[in-house]
Design an enzyme around this catalytic site. Structure first.
Site, PDB file in Angstrom:
ATOM      1  N   ARG A 211      63.514  74.147  82.898  1.00 18.79           N
ATOM      2  CA  ARG A 211      64.199  74.928  81.866  1.00 18.79           C
ATOM      3  C   ARG A 211      63.252  75.985  81.305  1.00 18.79           C
ATOM      4  NH1 ARG A 211      69.134  72.777  80.041  1.00 18.79           N
ATOM      5  NH2 ARG A 211      69.636  70.802  81.075  1.00 18.79           N
ATOM      6  N   GLU A 213      62.882  77.531  78.661  1.00 19.49           N
ATOM      7  CA  GLU A 213      63.029  77.650  77.220  1.00 19.49           C
ATOM      8  C   GLU A 213      61.752  78.201  76.608  1.00 19.49           C
ATOM      9  OE1 GLU A 213      63.930  73.569  76.359  1.00 19.49           O
ATOM     10  OE2 GLU A 213      66.093  73.922  76.385  1.00 19.49           O
ATOM     11  N   ARG A 219      57.659  68.385  71.514  1.00 16.26           N
ATOM     12  CA  ARG A 219      58.670  67.581  72.202  1.00 16.26           C
ATOM     13  C   ARG A 219      59.429  68.333  73.286  1.00 16.26           C
ATOM     14  NH1 ARG A 219      63.469  66.436  67.843  1.00 16.26           N
ATOM     15  NH2 ARG A 219      64.168  68.572  67.498  1.00 16.26           N
ATOM     16  N   HIS A 220      58.961  69.515  73.656  1.00 15.03           N
ATOM     17  CA  HIS A 220      59.618  70.291  74.701  1.00 15.03           C
ATOM     18  C   HIS A 220      58.678  70.538  75.883  1.00 15.03           C
ATOM     19  CE1 HIS A 220      62.486  71.368  71.450  1.00 15.03           C
ATOM     20  NE2 HIS A 220      63.340  71.442  72.450  1.00 15.03           N
ATOM     21  N   GLU A 357      66.433  63.389  70.020  1.00 17.02           N
ATOM     22  CA  GLU A 357      67.480  63.152  71.013  1.00 17.02           C
ATOM     23  C   GLU A 357      66.875  62.710  72.342  1.00 17.02           C
ATOM     24  OE1 GLU A 357      70.347  65.900  73.805  1.00 17.02           O
ATOM     25  OE2 GLU A 357      69.955  66.604  71.772  1.00 17.02           O
ATOM     26  N   SER A 360      71.978  63.245  76.679  1.00 16.46           N
ATOM     27  CA  SER A 360      73.215  63.995  76.485  1.00 16.46           C
ATOM     28  C   SER A 360      74.182  63.572  77.573  1.00 16.46           C
ATOM     29  CB  SER A 360      72.945  65.497  76.553  1.00 16.46           C
ATOM     30  OG  SER A 360      74.147  66.220  76.329  1.00 16.46           O
ATOM     31  N   ARG A 408      60.658  61.828  77.086  1.00 20.68           N
ATOM     32  CA  ARG A 408      61.058  61.533  75.705  1.00 20.68           C
ATOM     33  C   ARG A 408      61.200  60.029  75.493  1.00 20.68           C
ATOM     34  NH1 ARG A 408      64.843  65.974  72.763  1.00 20.68           N
ATOM     35  NH2 ARG A 408      63.490  67.773  73.108  1.00 20.68           N
TER      36      ARG A 408
END
Length: 434
Positions: A211, A213, A219-220, A357, A360, A408
């Site tokens: 990703r 991002e 946490r990413h 989180e 998903s 995570r």
């Protein structure tokens, strides 16, 4: 190299060959000690200078810490030794000398910044507590695979080079593929749904996702490991049941098989697999409960995504793993099915740890016409996804599933401060090497 004995298996009376790293050197005058470390633990090697050959003693005392050596000798009982035994050596060979100036201290006596640790990850993993994280991660993945098999899942491997992204053109890493533009895949989502249409019915995958991002947070990651599940003939409730079972199995495997590693991390006494069922809280209830905490500067309204602060406020109140269900349709991806009774609500859900989180998921839209409508509502071109959409014209069963972030899960399981601690060689905005 001849057959060697792991340090943990050295027993008084044995004649052994051990090999490993020089963890510590102690010269006390007439007597000296080396602590040798291998993958199973450490052992003391004793040099009584008057009784040992001068060359043997010189070789041992001239070696630098973290050099790789081989020691041949007899194992004797010694209560004062760290492990209750020691080796009286007859031969010491330096297999691979280490430079005297190390970029970090693998003994852990001198702390290093995380960036220094990641730049020198090979040395960093020589620390018992760092190695323990990855032994636990490996056990978590083994337990998860075993639990998936108990759910009659088939393990699959889907492409990581794709023509289109799971959610369109955002957050994609483009690459050149024989003169054409391609992308690193964001998720196995579309492919695992196609497998449900193939008749496999229930599948899982553990593999990398990418990703692009711009996040630069603890946490990413830009390359992560996703644990994915998809099953035919279940709804979102059945998918949540499977999700809870997999997460619980991960904890149970670590609790049963990683006590040594948990002890190294100082977690042995407090670590326990979750016993209670994970609460299922609707999005609307979540918004109300978050607003009631008074922790946010501005009240949340229907349609808002949950910020880090909002997740933390709700997590502190709930105090355990929990699901958020019935998210607004407008903020969930095109492949998430709407609620049959209220199209403003989706069948999407998230699994939350009190900190962040983890998962998903939701029931997927299996009806061709509704799927195409979902593409158009989110501004995507259905034609770009024809390889995916056309299969829904040939008999696609109702199905549901989810994706779980492996890093995570390890991060929250062990209370790590930064997700990069759960990855051997992390990839983020700044880090492309090692």
């Amino acid at each position: 190299m001849e057959s060697r004995t792991h340090t943990a298996d050295a027993t008084p009376g044995d004649h052994v060959t051990v090999a490993g790293w020089v963890h510590e050197i102690r010269d006390l005058g007439g007597i000296a000690f080396l602590i040798v470390r291998d993958g199973s633990g450490k052992i003391q090697v004793k040099f009584e200078k008057d009784e040992r050959d001068d060359d043997l003693v010189e070789t041992a005392l001239d070696v630098q810490r973290e050099s790789v050596i081989k020691v041949i000798g007899d194992v004797e009982e010694e209560d004062r030794a760290p492990t209750g035994v020691e080796i009286v050596p007859e031969e010491v060979e330096v297999i691979s000398p280490a430079d005297p100036e190390l970029p970090l201290d693998p003994s852990g006596k001198v702390d290093a910044e995380l960036s220094t640790r990641l730049d020198n990850r090979t040395l960093d993993l020589r620390k018992e507590e760092v190695k323990a994280i990855f032994e636990i991660r490996a056990e978590m993945l083994r337990s998860v695979r075993e639990a998936f098999r108990s759910l009659d899942c088939t393990e699959i491997n889907t492409p990581k080079i794709v023509a289109t992204g799971t959610e369109g053109g955002t957050e994609l890493f483009p690459i050149t593929y024989f003169g054409r533009e391609a992308f690193m895949n964001q998720s196995p989502q579309l492919f695992k749904q196609l497998m449900i249409g193939s008749g496999l019915e229930r599948v899982f995958e553990i593999g990398p996702i990418f990703r692009a991002e711009e996040h630069n947070t603890p946490r990413h990651l830009n390359e992560a490991t996703s644990i994915d599940f998809e099953s035919a003939f279940i709804d979102e409730s059945g998918a949540m049941d499977a999700c809870e079972e997999i997460v619980r199995a991960a904890y149970e495997g670590v609790e049963a098989n990683c006590q040594k590693e948990l002890e190294a991390l100082g977690l042995a006494e407090e670590f326990a697999a979750p016993e209670e069922e994970f609460p299922r809280i609707s999005y609307e209830e979540a918004i109300e409960r978050i607003n009631a905490t008074g922790e946010l500067d501005e009240q949340l309204v229907w349609g808002d995504d949950l910020s880090t602060e909002a997740e933390r406020a709700l997590g502190e109140e709930v105090g355990q793993h929990y699901f958020i269900t019935e998210w607004p349709s407008e903020i969930k991806p095109f492949y998430i099915k709407d609620n049959d009774d209220d199209e403003q609500l989706s069948t999407g859900f998230d699994l939350m740890h009190p900190r962040l989180e983890l998962v998903s998921g939701g029931q997927r839209e299996h009806r061709y016409e509704h799927l195409i409508e979902g593409f158009e509502q989110q501004g995507l071109e259905p034609e770009a996804f024809e390889y995916y959409t056309k299969m829904f014209r040939y008999g696609m069963p109702p199905h549901a599933g989810w994706g779980l972030g492996a890093e995570r899960l390890v991060m929250t399981m062990l209370g790590l401060d930064n997700i990069r601690e759960a990855v051997i060689f992390p990839r983020d905005r700044q880090r492309l090497s090692p």
